[in-house]
Design a protein around this motif. Structure first.
Motif: not given
Lengths: 604, 79
Positions: A471-500
């Motif tokens: 169960w990768p965490g926590a949260p996935i993509g930690f320290l890749t996200q910035t305050e930019d919500r688009v960047q942050s959401s995309l980074s989370t989504a891509l890490h989630g896709a990798l996990a899948a």
């Protein structure tokens, strides 16, 4: 309308007719006679066909734009003028179309983006559309189901056996204030309603810090906290009841069933937590993780009552946990963390008693990165694991010491020790490697090209060692996200896709506010990442992300590193001493043996 | 119109989440919010309602194409 009736599908549009083609397929399957006109017919041409073919309904599609509303309204006027309006149903569909707009323009119905063919069929058949309740089939998954915890790396298994035997032996005839309190708390929980609890409470307070004693004995509330009033509780109950009546649950996963998706809450206030949880559930979160305040982990003893807190972390009390539990959808997996701090056994006890599904325990992280004394946490964690077994709670073993700077192979060695201890005591551990941009890779440059290989290597290494849930965490993509919500959401989504793509059992995701530290997380930012992840799962489906050859090389390097660390710890013959001495993460690497609870381990 | 509005290139987007019973109520609340902020040329770009409420992105246009743009004012060629 009879199913043999003719329906005209007309793209009143120079180009677009995809939506109508999709609808046509469903209408054909439902037994309607359909006529699909090509794009770019004029209103006059469409109406001419309608009259010649004696259709019973015209479904017009058009994307809104300048002057389009007038064009659409004129079409209705012309239908009236040629005398077919009364006998022919008219509907409009397309991007930006809303039912109210369709009504204003004179149509019988309007269908916007996301319209299901069943809605159109219901319209043609003069029935009310009854949508299928989303999430009705959603099930609460057991992440550990099907895992036998068999080791492929027998050398590692042998060393873990040796280390765990020494831990269990070391812990015999010892106890701690945390263990004592948990024992008393169990008595308090089991005390029949109305029975005098004075004696048990006095015993509980013997093992508590002064500020906790003051709370119980003098009613002194802690700074930045307050008790929630009965009136507030009553209103909350109503809010939850009304919200639950309206709840439908989105499903985030697309083609794959895994990973189960967790969000983390801990706004400070159980009420705000519940509001965030409900939004998370509605937008597809499968599980929620309770975050408590860091000061709670350094305080001996728990408070009681419904208590709100102005800062991050929601205070663990029996009532707060009970309130949160009662608000959860039956499908939601609930985790209460107990991976650090002086209340570890009692946390797991309360989590189990209040109906949590999972907890979180790790001696190495809690004592090297979480501030708790290694000897104290080793004792407390053993008792916590026993409670987890008693209440049937699987627990994840997080490796957050990587964020302090400890290399992954050392953090993994610590994780495997706690996991193996869990297995020895009858538990069901879940391995929690970080998917993060850690200090280790910042220095090594192993993520300079991509975020895929090193994270994939972690999963490959663990799978090469043991057949256990991951169960990768926590949260996935930690320290890749910035305050930019688009960047942050995309980074989370891509890490989630990798996990899948890697087929792991679960993931924990951040909100798009992950990198923002100026205030609490806002609920739209929680939905941002759930939506982004849903889209990523939709995009990748059953396809996979291919790591480069580096992943295999690094997986082998990680496994070798884990073996070497375990060998050193086994040779040392004293797990607690190994923690103090930095064998599982040194001061130079950023791991500091915690001081909270030092010298509190007592001989029985 | 305040200078802060004049300096908006084209529009102000407000994104929020309303605790509300349905999308219709969410729309009304969003438009009231925009009006309350003095954004008269307002519309709803996106709204999605689920049980607990509606996430919404409301837009208030300050400068549409063809307008006189406030952000072009206040300077001269000599400056």
């Amino acid at each position: 309308m009879s199913k043999k009736a003719k329906v005209l599908l007309a793209p009143l549009d120079p180009v677009h007719d995809i939506g109508l083609k999709i609808i046509k397929r469903s209408l054909d399957e439902a037994g309607y006679q359909t006529i699909l006109l090509p794009p770019d017919y004029s209103s006059e041409e469409i109406l001419k066909v309608a009259m010649e073919e004696k259709v019973r309904a015209i479904l017009v599609s058009r994307t809104l734009g300048y002057g389009v509303a007038e064009l659409l309204a004129r079409f209705v006027d012309m239908a009236e003028a040629v005398g077919i309006r009364e006998n022919v149903k008219l509907a409009i569909g397309g991007m930006s179309i809303r039912p109210e707009l369709a009504q204003e323009l004179g149509y019988d119905a309007g269908f916007g983006p996301g319209t299901k063919p069943e809605e159109v069929i219901a319209f043609l058949e003069n029935r009310k559309y009854e949508p299928e309740i989303r999430g009705a089939g959603k099930i609460k998954r057991d992440i550990t189901k099907g895992f036998d915890y068999a080791y492929s790396n027998k050398n590692i298994e042998k060393m873990l056996d040796h280390i765990v035997t020494s831990i269990v032996g070391w812990g015999q005839n010892k106890t701690t204030p945390g263990i004592k309190r948990a024992e008393v708390r169990k008595g308090l929980l089991e005390l029949p309603q109305g029975k005098d609890r004075t004696h048990l409470l006095q015993e509980y307070l013997r093992w508590c810090d002064a500020k906790v004693k003051e709370f119980y004995l003098e009613g002194t509330v802690l700074p930045k906290t307050r008790l929630l009033s009965k009136e507030e509780l009553r209103k909350l109950e109503r809010y939850v009841e009304e919200t639950n009546k309206r709840m439908t649950l989105q499903v985030i996963q697309h083609s794959r069933e895994k990973p189960v998706v967790f969000i983390q809450y801990g706004t400070g206030c159980p009420f705000m937590d519940i509001a965030h949880i409900k939004a998370g559930e509605a937008w597809g979160a499968d599980g929620v993780v309770h975050f408590d305040p860091s000061w709670g982990a350094r305080t001996e003893g728990f408070l009681e009552g419904y208590i709100t807190h102005e800062e991050d972390g929601s205070i663990i009390t029996p009532e707060n946990l009970m309130g949160i539990k009662s608000s959860l959808s039956p499908h939601t997996i609930w985790q209460v963390r107990a991976h650090r701090g002086l209340n570890t056994p009692e946390t797991v006890l309360l989590a189990g008693a209040m109906g949590a599904d999972l907890t979180k325990i790790n001696i190495a992280y809690g004592s090297l990165g979480g501030g708790t004394d290694p000897a104290r946490l080793t004792m407390d964690a053993m008792q916590a694991i026993r409670y987890a077994v008693e209440y049937g709670l699987p627990f994840d073993v997080v490796t957050n010491e990587e964020l302090c700077g400890v290399p992954a192979y050392k953090a993994f060695a610590g994780m495997l020790i706690t996991a193996h201890l869990g297995l020895r005591l009858g538990g069901r551990p879940i391995l929690q490697p970080l998917f993060c941009y850690s200090p280790e890779v910042m220095v090594s440059g192993d993520m300079d090209d991509n975020y895929v290989d090193f994270n994939a290597a972690k999963i490959m290494a663990l799978r090469s060692i043991i057949r256990a849930p991951i169960w990768p965490g926590a949260p996935i993509g930690f320290l890749t996200q910035t305050e930019d919500r688009v960047q942050s959401s995309l980074s989370t989504a891509l890490h989630g896709a990798l996990a899948a793509s890697l087929g792991v059992e679960a993931i924990s995701i951040a909100s798009s506010d992950e990198a923002y530290s100026g205030g609490p997380i806002a609920v739209p930012s929680r939905i941002d990442t759930l939506k982004a992840l849903q889209e990523a799962f939709r995009f990748f489906g059953l396809s996979s992300i291919a790591p480069t050859e580096n992943a295999q090389v690094w997986a082998e390097r990680l496994e070798k590193g884990i073996e070497e660390v375990l060998e050193t710890v086994a040779e040392r013959g004293d797990f607690v001493a190994a923690l103090y001495e930095g064998l599982l993460g040194s001061v130079a690497e950023g791991a500091y043996p915690g001081r909270s609870g030092r010298k509190t381990v007592m001989m029985l | 119109m305040g200078e802060w509005f004049e300096r908006v290139l084209d529009a102000v987007d407000i994104e929020t989440f309303f605790a509300c019973k349905d999308e219709k109520e969410g729309r009304v609340l969003a438009m009231q919010l925009m009006k309350g902020f003095g954004l008269k040329d307002a519309d709803i770009v996106f709204i999605e309602h689920e049980g607990p409420g509606a996430r919404v992105r409301a837009r208030g246009y300050i400068h549409r194409a063809g307008d006189r743009y406030g952000w072009l004012e206040g300077g001269t060629d000599d400056e």
